[in-house]
Motif scaffolding. Structure first.
Motif, mmCIF file in Angstrom:
data_model
loop_
_atom_site.group_PDB
_atom_site.id
_atom_site.type_symbol
_atom_site.label_atom_id
_atom_site.label_comp_id
_atom_site.label_asym_id
_atom_site.label_seq_id
_atom_site.Cartn_x
_atom_site.Cartn_y
_atom_site.Cartn_z
ATOM 1 N N ASP A 1 0.810 -1.346 0.058
ATOM 2 C CA ASP A 1 -0.019 0.057 -0.196
ATOM 3 C C ASP A 1 0.999 1.225 -0.024
ATOM 4 O O ASP A 1 0.171 2.434 0.461
ATOM 5 C CB ASP A 1 -1.013 0.133 1.265
ATOM 6 C CG ASP A 1 -0.138 -0.060 2.500
ATOM 7 O OD1 ASP A 1 0.746 -0.449 2.322
ATOM 8 O OD2 ASP A 1 -0.972 0.122 3.371
ATOM 9 N N ARG A 2 2.055 1.137 -0.603
ATOM 10 C CA ARG A 2 2.854 2.367 -0.957
ATOM 11 C C ARG A 2 2.415 3.225 -1.623
ATOM 12 O O ARG A 2 1.646 2.907 -2.644
ATOM 13 C CB ARG A 2 4.308 2.029 -0.838
ATOM 14 C CG ARG A 2 4.600 1.382 -2.426
ATOM 15 C CD ARG A 2 6.018 0.977 -2.503
ATOM 16 N NE ARG A 2 6.073 0.765 -3.988
ATOM 17 C CZ ARG A 2 6.024 -0.683 -4.466
ATOM 18 N NH1 ARG A 2 5.550 -1.564 -3.656
ATOM 19 N NH2 ARG A 2 6.261 -0.828 -5.648
ATOM 20 N N PRO A 3 2.691 4.549 -1.506
ATOM 21 C CA PRO A 3 2.258 5.889 -2.390
ATOM 22 C C PRO A 3 3.007 5.736 -3.717
ATOM 23 O O PRO A 3 3.697 6.641 -4.094
ATOM 24 C CB PRO A 3 2.309 6.692 -1.463
ATOM 25 C CG PRO A 3 3.513 6.534 -0.582
ATOM 26 C CD PRO A 3 3.313 5.092 -0.457
ATOM 27 N N ILE A 4 2.685 4.454 -4.439
ATOM 28 C CA ILE A 4 3.516 4.431 -5.806
ATOM 29 C C ILE A 4 3.103 5.706 -6.842
ATOM 30 O O ILE A 4 2.103 6.156 -6.941
ATOM 31 C CB ILE A 4 2.997 3.143 -6.769
ATOM 32 C CG1 ILE A 4 3.473 2.016 -5.663
ATOM 33 C CG2 ILE A 4 3.532 2.898 -7.805
ATOM 34 C CD1 ILE A 4 2.626 0.841 -5.904
ATOM 35 N N GLY A 5 4.294 6.322 -7.232
ATOM 36 C CA GLY A 5 3.975 7.474 -8.292
ATOM 37 C C GLY A 5 3.764 8.981 -7.887
ATOM 38 O O GLY A 5 3.577 9.760 -8.394
ATOM 39 N N TYR A 6 3.942 8.842 -6.355
ATOM 40 C CA TYR A 6 3.650 10.281 -5.695
ATOM 41 C C TYR A 6 4.982 10.861 -5.977
ATOM 42 O O TYR A 6 6.186 10.653 -5.635
ATOM 43 C CB TYR A 6 3.683 10.134 -4.105
ATOM 44 C CG TYR A 6 3.233 10.996 -3.484
ATOM 45 C CD1 TYR A 6 1.833 11.582 -3.299
ATOM 46 C CD2 TYR A 6 4.107 12.039 -2.895
ATOM 47 C CE1 TYR A 6 1.639 12.908 -2.523
ATOM 48 C CE2 TYR A 6 3.896 13.227 -2.115
ATOM 49 C CZ TYR A 6 2.666 13.417 -2.209
ATOM 50 O OH TYR A 6 2.297 14.598 -1.541
ATOM 51 N N LYS A 7 4.766 12.212 -6.538
ATOM 52 C CA LYS A 7 5.808 12.996 -6.847
ATOM 53 C C LYS A 7 6.236 13.708 -5.669
ATOM 54 O O LYS A 7 5.525 14.258 -4.934
ATOM 55 C CB LYS A 7 5.394 14.082 -7.671
ATOM 56 C CG LYS A 7 6.553 14.703 -8.143
ATOM 57 C CD LYS A 7 6.250 15.510 -9.587
ATOM 58 C CE LYS A 7 7.336 16.594 -10.144
ATOM 59 N NZ LYS A 7 8.552 16.134 -10.287
ATOM 60 N N CYS A 8 7.735 13.710 -5.339
ATOM 61 C CA CYS A 8 8.240 14.069 -4.057
ATOM 62 C C CYS A 8 9.310 14.962 -4.432
ATOM 63 O O CYS A 8 10.577 14.444 -4.672
ATOM 64 C CB CYS A 8 8.754 12.929 -3.273
ATOM 65 S SG CYS A 8 9.014 13.213 -1.621
ATOM 66 N N GLY A 9 9.039 16.177 -4.581
ATOM 67 C CA GLY A 9 10.042 17.070 -5.142
ATOM 68 C C GLY A 9 10.627 16.748 -6.532
ATOM 69 O O GLY A 9 9.564 16.538 -7.134
ATOM 70 N N ALA A 10 11.893 16.314 -6.674
ATOM 71 C CA ALA A 10 12.183 16.169 -7.893
ATOM 72 C C ALA A 10 12.248 14.627 -8.102
ATOM 73 O O ALA A 10 12.463 14.069 -9.213
ATOM 74 C CB ALA A 10 13.612 16.454 -8.374
ATOM 75 N N TYR A 11 11.797 13.830 -7.397
ATOM 76 C CA TYR A 11 11.649 12.525 -7.087
ATOM 77 C C TYR A 11 10.254 11.727 -7.155
ATOM 78 O O TYR A 11 9.382 12.488 -6.923
ATOM 79 C CB TYR A 11 12.600 12.082 -5.911
ATOM 80 C CG TYR A 11 13.752 12.516 -5.578
ATOM 81 C CD1 TYR A 11 14.678 11.945 -6.369
ATOM 82 C CD2 TYR A 11 13.980 13.515 -4.932
ATOM 83 C CE1 TYR A 11 16.245 12.439 -6.235
ATOM 84 C CE2 TYR A 11 15.117 13.982 -4.843
ATOM 85 C CZ TYR A 11 16.261 13.480 -5.388
ATOM 86 O OH TYR A 11 17.304 14.237 -5.173
ATOM 87 N N ILE A 12 10.167 10.712 -7.566
ATOM 88 C CA ILE A 12 8.804 10.057 -7.793
ATOM 89 C C ILE A 12 8.967 8.663 -7.107
ATOM 90 O O ILE A 12 10.064 8.095 -7.003
ATOM 91 C CB ILE A 12 8.335 9.763 -9.149
ATOM 92 C CG1 ILE A 12 8.079 10.853 -9.786
ATOM 93 C CG2 ILE A 12 7.083 8.911 -9.356
ATOM 94 C CD1 ILE A 12 7.765 10.956 -11.303
ATOM 95 N N LEU A 13 8.029 8.269 -5.871
ATOM 96 C CA LEU A 13 8.209 7.184 -5.267
ATOM 97 C C LEU A 13 8.008 5.961 -6.034
ATOM 98 O O LEU A 13 6.793 6.082 -6.760
ATOM 99 C CB LEU A 13 7.122 7.241 -3.977
ATOM 100 C CG LEU A 13 7.418 7.955 -3.113
ATOM 101 C CD1 LEU A 13 6.537 8.365 -2.013
ATOM 102 C CD2 LEU A 13 8.690 7.540 -1.973
ATOM 103 N N PRO A 14 8.860 4.976 -6.331
ATOM 104 C CA PRO A 14 8.486 3.911 -7.076
ATOM 105 C C PRO A 14 7.596 2.644 -6.525
ATOM 106 O O PRO A 14 7.358 2.691 -5.312
ATOM 107 C CB PRO A 14 9.782 3.269 -7.305
ATOM 108 C CG PRO A 14 10.678 3.647 -6.244
ATOM 109 C CD PRO A 14 10.069 4.967 -5.710
#
Length: 111
Positions: free
Chosen positions: A98-111
Motif C-alpha cells: 500500500d505504498r504511495p506509488i507514483g507520488y511526486k516528491c520534489g524532483a523524485y517519484i516514489l517507485p
C-alpha cells in the motif's frame, strides 16, 4: 493572572496550529525523521538491507505520503547523509503493497 492564562493559551494553540498545518500532523518532518533512524544505512546505500524496524516506521509514515515525502527531504535527513533518490526506494524495498506509488516528491517519484 487571567491575562497571563489567556496569553499562554493562545501560545499553545498557535504552536499546535503550526504542527497540524504542516505535512506531518502533530509533528514536524524533522521530528519524524528521527523515527527513521533504523533506515539510515538503507537510505544511503541501495544495496543495504532494509531492517524490519525501518519498514515498520516507513509503513506508518507512508499512510500520509506528504509527510513521508517531507521527512525524506527534511534538513535532518539531509544532514544525516540520506540520499533522497535512494531513500525514495525504501517503501518498495520493504515490499509495502500500500505504498504511495507514483507520488511526486520534489524532483523524485516514489517507485
Amino acid at each position: 493572572m487571567d491575562k497571563l492564562f489567556c496569553i499562554m493559551l493562545f501560545m499553545i494553540i498557535g504552536i499546535a496550529g503550526v504542527y497540524s498545518a504542516g505535512e506531518c500532523p502533530k509533528s514536524t518532518p524533522d521530528m519524524e525523521a528521527m523515527k527513521l533512524l533504523p533506515c539510515a544505512s538503507a537510505a544511503q546505500d541501495s544495496n543495504a538491507a532494509v531492517s524490519k524496524g525501518c519498514c515498520t516506521q516507513v509503513k506508518k509514515l507512508g499512510q500520509n505520503p506528504k509527510c513521508l515525502c517531507a521527512v525524506m527531504l527534511s534538513k535532518t535527513a539531509k544532514s544525516s547523509g540520506v540520499k533522497a533518490d535512494i531513500a525514495m526506494t525504501i517503501p518498495k524495498r520493504c515490499n509495502l503493497a500500500d505504498r504511495p506509488i507514483g507520488y511526486k516528491c520534489g524532483a523524485y517519484i516514489l517507485p
